[in-house]
Design an enzyme around this catalytic site. Structure first.
Site, PDB file in Angstrom:
ATOM      1  N   HIS A  54      -0.381   7.271   7.334  1.00  0.00           N
ATOM      2  CA  HIS A  54       0.280   8.154   8.352  1.00  0.00           C
ATOM      3  C   HIS A  54       1.473   6.407   9.693  1.00  0.00           C
ATOM      4  O   HIS A  54       0.979   5.617   8.338  1.00  0.00           O
ATOM      5  CB  HIS A  54      -1.622   7.754  10.314  1.00  0.00           C
ATOM      6  CG  HIS A  54      -1.977   5.852   9.295  1.00  0.00           C
ATOM      7  ND1 HIS A  54      -3.077   6.206   7.563  1.00  0.00           N
ATOM      8  CD2 HIS A  54      -2.750   5.859  10.186  1.00  0.00           C
ATOM      9  CE1 HIS A  54      -3.921   5.231   8.523  1.00  0.00           C
ATOM     10  NE2 HIS A  54      -3.148   4.960   9.614  1.00  0.00           N
ATOM     11  N   HIS A  56       0.211   3.156  11.381  1.00  0.00           N
ATOM     12  CA  HIS A  56       0.207   2.359  11.284  1.00  0.00           C
ATOM     13  C   HIS A  56       0.947   1.769  10.434  1.00  0.00           C
ATOM     14  O   HIS A  56       1.022   1.842   9.315  1.00  0.00           O
ATOM     15  CB  HIS A  56      -1.380   2.301  11.528  1.00  0.00           C
ATOM     16  CG  HIS A  56      -1.796   3.544  12.411  1.00  0.00           C
ATOM     17  ND1 HIS A  56      -3.401   3.427  12.483  1.00  0.00           N
ATOM     18  CD2 HIS A  56      -1.691   2.812  14.182  1.00  0.00           C
ATOM     19  CE1 HIS A  56      -3.863   3.538  13.628  1.00  0.00           C
ATOM     20  NE2 HIS A  56      -2.384   3.938  14.700  1.00  0.00           N
ATOM     21  N   ASP A  58       0.091  -0.820   9.050  1.00  0.00           N
ATOM     22  CA  ASP A  58      -0.689  -1.435   7.734  1.00  0.00           C
ATOM     23  C   ASP A  58      -0.984  -0.628   6.748  1.00  0.00           C
ATOM     24  O   ASP A  58      -1.329  -1.027   5.178  1.00  0.00           O
ATOM     25  CB  ASP A  58      -1.720  -2.172   7.809  1.00  0.00           C
ATOM     26  CG  ASP A  58      -3.032  -1.182   8.300  1.00  0.00           C
ATOM     27  OD1 ASP A  58      -2.323  -0.213   9.445  1.00  0.00           O
ATOM     28  OD2 ASP A  58      -4.597  -1.703   8.826  1.00  0.00           O
ATOM     29  N   HIS A  59      -0.342   0.639   6.615  1.00  0.00           N
ATOM     30  CA  HIS A  59       0.279   1.518   6.041  1.00  0.00           C
ATOM     31  C   HIS A  59       1.866   1.917   5.490  1.00  0.00           C
ATOM     32  O   HIS A  59       1.479   3.194   4.742  1.00  0.00           O
ATOM     33  CB  HIS A  59      -0.830   2.959   6.240  1.00  0.00           C
ATOM     34  CG  HIS A  59      -1.924   2.516   5.871  1.00  0.00           C
ATOM     35  ND1 HIS A  59      -3.021   2.989   4.984  1.00  0.00           N
ATOM     36  CD2 HIS A  59      -3.435   2.102   7.448  1.00  0.00           C
ATOM     37  CE1 HIS A  59      -4.212   2.490   5.879  1.00  0.00           C
ATOM     38  NE2 HIS A  59      -4.453   2.246   6.698  1.00  0.00           N
ATOM     39  N   HIS A 110      -8.260   9.481  14.128  1.00  0.00           N
ATOM     40  CA  HIS A 110      -7.606   8.343  13.694  1.00  0.00           C
ATOM     41  C   HIS A 110      -6.367   8.308  14.528  1.00  0.00           C
ATOM     42  O   HIS A 110      -6.159   7.706  15.678  1.00  0.00           O
ATOM     43  CB  HIS A 110      -7.112   7.386  12.082  1.00  0.00           C
ATOM     44  CG  HIS A 110      -7.151   5.914  12.684  1.00  0.00           C
ATOM     45  ND1 HIS A 110      -8.069   4.980  13.022  1.00  0.00           N
ATOM     46  CD2 HIS A 110      -6.448   5.293  11.643  1.00  0.00           C
ATOM     47  CE1 HIS A 110      -7.947   3.966  13.061  1.00  0.00           C
ATOM     48  NE2 HIS A 110      -5.919   4.548  12.034  1.00  0.00           N
ATOM     49  N   ASP A 134      -6.728   6.539   6.929  1.00  0.00           N
ATOM     50  CA  ASP A 134      -8.159   5.679   7.451  1.00  0.00           C
ATOM     51  C   ASP A 134      -9.181   7.263   8.042  1.00  0.00           C
ATOM     52  O   ASP A 134      -9.858   6.980   9.199  1.00  0.00           O
ATOM     53  CB  ASP A 134      -7.373   5.106   8.714  1.00  0.00           C
ATOM     54  CG  ASP A 134      -7.292   4.092   8.386  1.00  0.00           C
ATOM     55  OD1 ASP A 134      -7.314   3.397   6.975  1.00  0.00           O
ATOM     56  OD2 ASP A 134      -6.220   2.956   9.031  1.00  0.00           O
ATOM     57  N   HIS A 172      -9.145   0.986   3.417  1.00  0.00           N
ATOM     58  CA  HIS A 172     -10.225  -0.501   3.585  1.00  0.00           C
ATOM     59  C   HIS A 172     -10.504  -0.059   3.195  1.00  0.00           C
ATOM     60  O   HIS A 172     -11.317   0.406   2.418  1.00  0.00           O
ATOM     61  CB  HIS A 172      -9.576  -0.095   5.282  1.00  0.00           C
ATOM     62  CG  HIS A 172      -8.822  -0.136   6.487  1.00  0.00           C
ATOM     63  ND1 HIS A 172      -7.729  -1.457   5.965  1.00  0.00           N
ATOM     64  CD2 HIS A 172      -7.976   0.811   6.672  1.00  0.00           C
ATOM     65  CE1 HIS A 172      -6.597  -1.160   6.755  1.00  0.00           C
ATOM     66  NE2 HIS A 172      -6.849   0.308   7.347  1.00  0.00           N
TER      67      HIS A 172
END
Length: 275
Positions: A54, A56, A58-59, A110, A134, A172
């Site tokens: 996805h 975001h 941090d990915h 998410h 996530d 995570h």
């Protein structure tokens, strides 16, 4: 199929999947590209593709730099918001990397464009694996941000929950908090109690809790257990999507009430899963 588990940032995981015959490699959720390339070089493999679950940061934040460093790299995902995307994938699409098959599974919840990736090799003793980002994590799932509870239910229970009961690599390290919440939901569940005890020991030793398995998750993850009587009783709801929506609210409140976690000084190691 060999999987390198790479802890990065505060609690993220990125992955390098290696096809051992062709030495082709596929990365999942690149957040720290230089760290990834160190491992690519050490393993002596050819990185051809990035699979992003996805959009975001941090990915996906490492995609642009990685694409600059590796011209011709394919960056794949289901959401146009993914940085440096070269091709948009659709639900049910299948890819092939040497002997490794990849089935793309749209798992909104998410985010609306979240894609999970189910990988397997035919005629191979190694178990298949799903990279769930996530959408699903050890003992829990990501916050529902952009989709309806019904869509999230379909993603978790009808899409991911019906896969073979094999390996789950999530995005995570949230197992400890997730399982503490799961114990609140089902205080009489012995599987929750045992997994929480195990996760506490892993946390003390600064070791990851990935991978998990779907077979295990169905025993203690409340977000996959929305039809179970104790979970319904905890939420006061009966319809699965309503149970899930209530769980999401309760989980968010539980997280806000918890003490803030201190970032762990994780060793920058690449842990190996597979032969």
């Amino acid at each position: 199929m060999k999987v390198k588990v790479i802890p990065v940032l505060e609690d993220n995981y990125m992955y390098l999947v290696i096809e051992e015959h062709t030495r082709e490699a596929v990365a999942v959720d690149v957040a720290v590209p230089k760290r990834l390339l160190e491992i690519v070089g050490r393993e002596g493999v050819s990185l051809t593709t990035v699979l992003t679950t996805h959009h975001h940061w941090d990915h996906a934040r490492g995609n642009a730099e990685l694409a600059r460093l590796r011209p011709g790299l394919a960056v794949l995902g289901a959401d146009e918001r993914i940085c440096a995307l070269t091709r948009r994938l659709v639900h049910g699409e299948e890819l092939r990397f040497g002997a490794i098959h990849v089935r793309c599974l749209l798992t909104p919840g998410h985010t609306s464009g979240h894609m999970s990736y189910f990988l397997w090799e035919e005629d191979c003793p190694d178990p298949p694996a799903v990279f769930s980002g996530d959408a699903l994590s050890v003992g829990g799932c990501g916050l529902r941000l952009e989709s309806t509870a019904q869509q999230m239910y379909q993603s978790l229970v009808e899409t991911l929950g019906t896969l073979p009961p094999e390996t789950v690599f999530c995005g995570h390290e949230h197992a400890l908090g997730n399982l503490e919440f799961a114990q609140k939901v089902e205080p009489g569940n012995d599987h929750v109690r045992a997994k929480l005890s195990w996760a506490k020991k892993r946390d003390e030793d600064d070791m990851p809790t990935v991978p998990s398995t779907l077979g295990e998750e169905l025993l203690y993850n409340p977000f996959l257990r929305v039809a179970e009587e104790p979970v319904c009783k905890f939420t006061g709801k009966a319809a699965p999507a309503e149970v899930l929506e209530a769980l999401c609210r309760e989980r968010a409140s539980f997280e806000r009430a918890a003490e803030p976690l201190q970032p762990q000084a994780r060793a920058l190691l690449a842990l190996q899963w597979g032969p």
